[in-house]
Scaffold this motif. Sequence first.
Motif, PDB file in Angstrom:
ATOM      1  N   VAL A  27       0.824  -1.211   0.000  1.00  0.00           N
ATOM      2  CA  VAL A  27       0.000   0.000   0.000  1.00  0.00           C
ATOM      3  C   VAL A  27       0.857   1.259   0.000  1.00  0.00           C
ATOM      4  O   VAL A  27       0.558   2.230  -0.711  1.00  0.00           O
ATOM      5  CB  VAL A  27      -0.943  -0.011   1.222  1.00  0.00           C
ATOM      6  CG1 VAL A  27      -1.676   1.327   1.335  1.00  0.00           C
ATOM      7  CG2 VAL A  27      -1.938  -1.157   1.114  1.00  0.00           C
ATOM      8  N   GLU A  28       1.936   1.250   0.754  1.00  0.00           N
ATOM      9  CA  GLU A  28       2.788   2.433   0.852  1.00  0.00           C
ATOM     10  C   GLU A  28       3.353   2.829  -0.509  1.00  0.00           C
ATOM     11  O   GLU A  28       3.388   4.021  -0.865  1.00  0.00           O
ATOM     12  CB  GLU A  28       3.923   2.163   1.852  1.00  0.00           C
ATOM     13  CG  GLU A  28       4.859   3.322   2.092  1.00  0.00           C
ATOM     14  CD  GLU A  28       6.100   3.297   1.211  1.00  0.00           C
ATOM     15  OE1 GLU A  28       6.695   4.368   1.004  1.00  0.00           O
ATOM     16  OE2 GLU A  28       6.462   2.202   0.726  1.00  0.00           O
ATOM     17  N   LEU A  29       3.777   1.841  -1.307  1.00  0.00           N
ATOM     18  CA  LEU A  29       4.306   2.149  -2.635  1.00  0.00           C
ATOM     19  C   LEU A  29       3.207   2.609  -3.578  1.00  0.00           C
ATOM     20  O   LEU A  29       3.425   3.486  -4.425  1.00  0.00           O
ATOM     21  CB  LEU A  29       5.018   0.923  -3.212  1.00  0.00           C
ATOM     22  CG  LEU A  29       6.440   0.651  -2.728  1.00  0.00           C
ATOM     23  CD1 LEU A  29       6.992  -0.602  -3.384  1.00  0.00           C
ATOM     24  CD2 LEU A  29       7.358   1.839  -3.016  1.00  0.00           C
ATOM     25  N   ARG A  30       2.029   2.040  -3.457  1.00  0.00           N
ATOM     26  CA  ARG A  30       0.905   2.471  -4.283  1.00  0.00           C
ATOM     27  C   ARG A  30       0.576   3.949  -4.025  1.00  0.00           C
ATOM     28  O   ARG A  30       0.294   4.705  -4.960  1.00  0.00           O
ATOM     29  CB  ARG A  30      -0.328   1.607  -4.011  1.00  0.00           C
ATOM     30  CG  ARG A  30      -0.215   0.179  -4.531  1.00  0.00           C
ATOM     31  CD  ARG A  30      -1.347  -0.687  -4.014  1.00  0.00           C
ATOM     32  NE  ARG A  30      -1.258  -2.039  -4.528  1.00  0.00           N
ATOM     33  CZ  ARG A  30      -2.079  -2.565  -5.423  1.00  0.00           C
ATOM     34  NH1 ARG A  30      -3.078  -1.842  -5.908  1.00  0.00           N
ATOM     35  NH2 ARG A  30      -1.922  -3.800  -5.839  1.00  0.00           N
ATOM     36  N   GLU A  31       0.606   4.329  -2.752  1.00  0.00           N
ATOM     37  CA  GLU A  31       0.317   5.721  -2.416  1.00  0.00           C
ATOM     38  C   GLU A  31       1.392   6.651  -2.953  1.00  0.00           C
ATOM     39  O   GLU A  31       1.108   7.752  -3.435  1.00  0.00           O
ATOM     40  CB  GLU A  31       0.178   5.870  -0.898  1.00  0.00           C
ATOM     41  CG  GLU A  31      -1.045   5.178  -0.314  1.00  0.00           C
ATOM     42  CD  GLU A  31      -2.346   5.662  -0.944  1.00  0.00           C
ATOM     43  OE1 GLU A  31      -2.499   6.903  -1.091  1.00  0.00           O
ATOM     44  OE2 GLU A  31      -3.187   4.811  -1.297  1.00  0.00           O
ATOM     45  N   ARG A  32       2.633   6.206  -2.869  1.00  0.00           N
ATOM     46  CA  ARG A  32       3.718   7.020  -3.423  1.00  0.00           C
ATOM     47  C   ARG A  32       3.597   7.121  -4.942  1.00  0.00           C
ATOM     48  O   ARG A  32       3.896   8.171  -5.531  1.00  0.00           O
ATOM     49  CB  ARG A  32       5.067   6.419  -3.022  1.00  0.00           C
ATOM     50  CG  ARG A  32       5.414   6.637  -1.553  1.00  0.00           C
ATOM     51  CD  ARG A  32       6.646   5.865  -1.145  1.00  0.00           C
ATOM     52  NE  ARG A  32       7.829   6.235  -1.936  1.00  0.00           N
ATOM     53  CZ  ARG A  32       8.959   5.539  -1.943  1.00  0.00           C
ATOM     54  NH1 ARG A  32       9.066   4.434  -1.202  1.00  0.00           N
ATOM     55  NH2 ARG A  32       9.985   5.939  -2.672  1.00  0.00           N
ATOM     56  N   LEU A  33       3.175   6.049  -5.598  1.00  0.00           N
ATOM     57  CA  LEU A  33       2.978   6.091  -7.045  1.00  0.00           C
ATOM     58  C   LEU A  33       1.896   7.104  -7.400  1.00  0.00           C
ATOM     59  O   LEU A  33       2.031   7.842  -8.386  1.00  0.00           O
ATOM     60  CB  LEU A  33       2.609   4.702  -7.580  1.00  0.00           C
ATOM     61  CG  LEU A  33       2.285   4.629  -9.083  1.00  0.00           C
ATOM     62  CD1 LEU A  33       3.488   5.048  -9.924  1.00  0.00           C
ATOM     63  CD2 LEU A  33       1.831   3.219  -9.464  1.00  0.00           C
ATOM     64  N   LYS A  34       0.829   7.157  -6.630  1.00  0.00           N
ATOM     65  CA  LYS A  34      -0.217   8.150  -6.881  1.00  0.00           C
ATOM     66  C   LYS A  34       0.353   9.563  -6.869  1.00  0.00           C
ATOM     67  O   LYS A  34       0.016  10.395  -7.722  1.00  0.00           O
ATOM     68  CB  LYS A  34      -1.318   8.039  -5.815  1.00  0.00           C
ATOM     69  CG  LYS A  34      -2.255   6.860  -5.974  1.00  0.00           C
ATOM     70  CD  LYS A  34      -3.339   6.915  -4.903  1.00  0.00           C
ATOM     71  CE  LYS A  34      -4.264   5.723  -4.994  1.00  0.00           C
ATOM     72  NZ  LYS A  34      -5.316   5.761  -3.942  1.00  0.00           N
ATOM     73  N   VAL A  35       1.232   9.817  -5.915  1.00  0.00           N
ATOM     74  CA  VAL A  35       1.839  11.140  -5.806  1.00  0.00           C
ATOM     75  C   VAL A  35       2.693  11.440  -7.033  1.00  0.00           C
ATOM     76  O   VAL A  35       2.658  12.541  -7.592  1.00  0.00           O
ATOM     77  CB  VAL A  35       2.682  11.242  -4.516  1.00  0.00           C
ATOM     78  CG1 VAL A  35       3.459  12.553  -4.478  1.00  0.00           C
ATOM     79  CG2 VAL A  35       1.799  11.114  -3.285  1.00  0.00           C
ATOM     80  N   VAL A  36       3.474  10.453  -7.463  1.00  0.00           N
ATOM     81  CA  VAL A  36       4.323  10.630  -8.650  1.00  0.00           C
ATOM     82  C   VAL A  36       3.459  10.893  -9.881  1.00  0.00           C
ATOM     83  O   VAL A  36       3.764  11.781 -10.698  1.00  0.00           O
ATOM     84  CB  VAL A  36       5.224   9.393  -8.860  1.00  0.00           C
ATOM     85  CG1 VAL A  36       5.994   9.508 -10.176  1.00  0.00           C
ATOM     86  CG2 VAL A  36       6.202   9.233  -7.703  1.00  0.00           C
TER      87      VAL A  36
END
Length: 301
Positions: free
Chosen positions: A279-288
């Motif tokens: 989940v943490e990487l998915r959220e960071r991907l959203k930001v990118v």
Amino acid sequence: MKSELKGIISAVLTPFTKDGVAIDEAAYGRLIRSQRDAGIHAVVASGSTGEHPSLTVAERKRLYEIAVEASGDKIDVVAHVGSNNVRDALDLAEHARKVGVDQMLVVTPYFDSLKFTDVQRFLDKIVKISGGPIIYYDTPSITRLDITEDQMVTLKRDGLVSHIKDSPQNFTRTMRMLSNPDAPTVLAGSDPALLAVLAHGAPGSIIGASTFIPELCVELYDRISVDKDWNAALKVWDRLWPILNFMLLNGYVALAKAGSEIRGLSLGNPREPLAPSPVELRERLKVVLEASGVTSLPLAA
């Protein structure tokens, strides 16, 4: 086999059902149609981003069938038929030819380090089935084969290879082949080199990220190869590269699937041994994605 390929050739993901047991055929058809509608020029079925090592021969054959059906006559279909098992590769090539794909992409058997004569013999078997020269999938980090420029010229001269999906360890060789009329046509196959290889005259690329950000990839191609507007191309690259870099650093296939879901087309999770992105990487991907101006517009056709 088609002798002219250009543009963004999308190495599309393979969608699986929630339990991972089967291909989600309906989702795959929607994905191919969404690629077509987004301006993608061709799709690769059962490529590396499509998790081909985790697929059965029967599943790979089915992907060829769905891709040909869903693409209609709007975009080209490239079937990746490479396998570590020569008999499987030949079987896949037979089926790909039967269903009417436009071109075949071939990685050589990658467990043992082959000699160049082994490569020639293997590709000759594929070409006798395909009916024409193929795209050679050059990925030395997997095959442990560092094919030289002269050897590439030989493969083209002998009617075995028309194009090369260029994912090399030696970027110098890439530049030399781009200026060598006797070498196979170079298609950019390495994300970090995408801008440079297109700018140096490659007619297209094979890239996996275009599965879920097709518009950015097509825009980059249009600015470089159609408009010849280098300043505009660099502005697109400044938006595209952070996404590619984040994927390369944190799990390319898993994040491509996460990105597809973020944008409205769920393709399931990767198959083992790959794990879904946390989940943490998915959220960071959203930001990118948001920073690059990629909205949550759905991809589904």
